[in-house]
Design an enzyme around this catalytic site. Structure first.
Site, PDB file in Angstrom:
ATOM      1  NE  ARG A  14      34.417  59.086 -16.370  1.00  0.00           N
ATOM      2  CZ  ARG A  14      35.720  58.939 -16.531  1.00  0.00           C
ATOM      3  NH1 ARG A  14      36.274  59.170 -17.693  1.00  0.00           N
ATOM      4  NH2 ARG A  14      36.501  58.552 -15.537  1.00  0.00           N
TER       5      ARG A  14
ATOM      6  CB  CYS B  60      23.791  61.546 -18.492  1.00  0.00           C
ATOM      7  SG  CYS B  60      23.778  60.255 -17.251  1.00  0.00           S
TER       8      CYS B  60
END
Ligand code: UGA
Length: 448
Positions: free
Chosen positions: A170, A276
């Site tokens: 992340r 993403c």
């Protein structure tokens, strides 16, 4: 010991593996510097000569906590280097990770030109066995195509394997995610390839899921799609909460304590963004369609995410009535805290809609303003939240940076023309801000 290293990893391995990482973007850079930190010898390759020259000097093109230190330290220890030539990288590296971008095409499909290019370049430069690992998020079947491409263009009679090893990093916590992963997914079609990757990741002491290449490719898409589904689910619940006078934060807490559900990714707000989820969801819908399955659930997830921004916009209008000529202080541009990334950030859609309505915007973000200045004309960028609030009719929170949680509300109230807070990330305690005399509007918290 470096705090980034996993517990139990007491000393560097005496002899690491020689690794090449092709693509020095976000994923490549984090993967490369972490693998170097574990004692491997890593060469990061990128065709962008300017980027490589900067990296050699320790200048990092992205903001990621801890990354600069890792790059500088490992470059100094000669475990990490940067070059532009794939040929030189392939020469001495047993493992070659492909971490180049797969941007979306107009129809939502991932553009795999970069991957194909790299595969061809690896093929013509391979002199002995190599393991080629897909790190970029790619559609299922890409592994087969990479294998086919290498077999087609290979010049000498050498063996090679292809593997899929998706990343789950992340932005904002990528180093810690790499060093302390929930799991490592290794997709291989040969024992030799499996052994190499298991050995590479052994120091991380993490559960490993070893599958075939296609399943590994799907695990990545399915994981991101599921997380996006969780977010849209709670955002849909927030809409109902608003209607019936319930509180979405309490609903999420009550749901999340059930271990089968879990509390994470149940934060209602302005919707998901970033490089993403939006892109991967489009790609996965496309992949499913091509495989003969119409993934309606994911189409709904995408739709809810779009609607959530309109929902927030409506709240602004409901409170300001006329938006034209009003001044709005926007706190937060980045698609989430601890990053300077504004790709597909909800802030961009909101800013564009508010500008279209004729509002004046005073904007502040702790990290993302440099990037935003390149694409956002006609807005005022401010040095902090207080400067943004000066003379504004409304304070709009779009990203949940920690510093926004700790604002001096008395000061903010004096600076605002009107004491109105629209909290697009539910970061404040409604009772507390209302006690200070603000009109407080949040997502799915009308009942409080
Ligand atoms: C995501 C995944 O979490 C990573 O595991 C994956 O490796 C990565 O995509 C990728 O495919 O490369 P990232 O996009 O960096 O990582 O950020 P997240 O922390 O997942 O947040 C994505 C978006 O969802 C942000 O806009 C965030 O604000 C939003 N979000 C997240 C919510 O709106 N609510 C939540 O409860 C959680």
């Amino acid at each position: 010991m470096n705090p980034a290293l996993p517990a139990g990893y007491k000393q560097e391995r005496k002899s690491g593996v020689n690794i090449a990482i092709v693509g020095s973007g976000y994923v490549g850079l984090v993967t490369g510097s972490c693998l170097a930190e574990l004692g491997n010898k890593v060469i990061c390759v990128d065709s962008d000569a300017k980027k490589i020259a900067a990296l050699k000097k320790g200048i990092i093109p992205i903001f990621e906590p801890g990354l600069e230190e890792l790059v500088i330290n490992n470059t100094r220890k000669k475990r990490l280097s940067f070059i532009t030539s794939i040929k030189d990288a392939v020469k001495g590296s047993e493992i070659i990770f492909i971490a180049v971008g797969t941007p979306p095409l107009e129809n939502g499909e991932a553009d795999l030109t970069g991957i194909e290019n790299v595969a061809r370049n690896i093929a013509i430069n391979m002199a002995s066995y190599r393991l080629i690992v897909e790190k970029s998020t790619v559609p299922v079947q890409t592994g087969k195509w990479v294998e086919h491409t290498i077999s087609t263009y290979i010049k000498r009679k050498v063996k090679f394997d292809v593997a899929s090893n998706p990343e789950f990093l992340r932005e904002g916590s990528a180093i810690s995610d790499f060093m302390h992963p929930d799991r490592i997914v290794i997709g291989v079609d040969s024992k030799r390839a499996g052994d190499i990757l298991v050995n590479l990741y052994k120091p991380l002491n993490a559960p490993m899921v070893i599958t075939n290449i296609k399943s590994a490719e799907l695990i990545k898409h399915a994981s991101n799609a599921f997380l996006a589904t969780k977010i849209s689910f709670i955002n849909a619940i927030s809409r109902i909460c608003d209607q019936v006078g319930a509180d979405v934060e309490e609903v999420a807490k009550g749901m999340g304590l059930d271990k089968r559900i879990g509390r994470s990714f149940l934060n209602a707000g302005a919707g998901y963004g970033g490089s993403c989820f939006p892109k991967d969801l489009d790609a996965f819908i496309n992949i499913s369609q091509n495989a003969g399955y119409n993934f309606e659930l994911l189409r709904a997830v995408k739709k809810i995410n779009q609607e959530q921004k309109r929902f927030l916009l409506k709240k602004i209008k409901d409170n300001l009535w006329i938006v034209k000529d009003k001044t709005i202080a926007v706190l937060g541009l980045a698609f989430k805290p601890d990053t300077d990334d504004i790709r597909s950030a909800p802030s961009l859609d909101l800013i564009s809609a508010l500008k279209q309505e004729g509002a004046f915007l005073r904007i502040y973000d702790p990290q993302a303003m440099k990037k935003a200045k390149e694409i956002l004309p006609d807005v005022k960028f401010c040095k902090d939240s207080y400067e943004a609030a000066r003379g504004a009719d409304c304070l709009l929170v779009v990203t949940e940076w920690n510093e926004f949680k700790e604002l001096d509300f008395a000061k903010i109230k004096k600076l605002l023309k009107r004491a109105l807070i629209i909290d697009g990330r539910n970061i404040y305690d409604p009772a507390q801000v209302r006690k200070m005399g603000f009109t407080y509007v949040a997502i799915g918290r009308k009942g409080l």
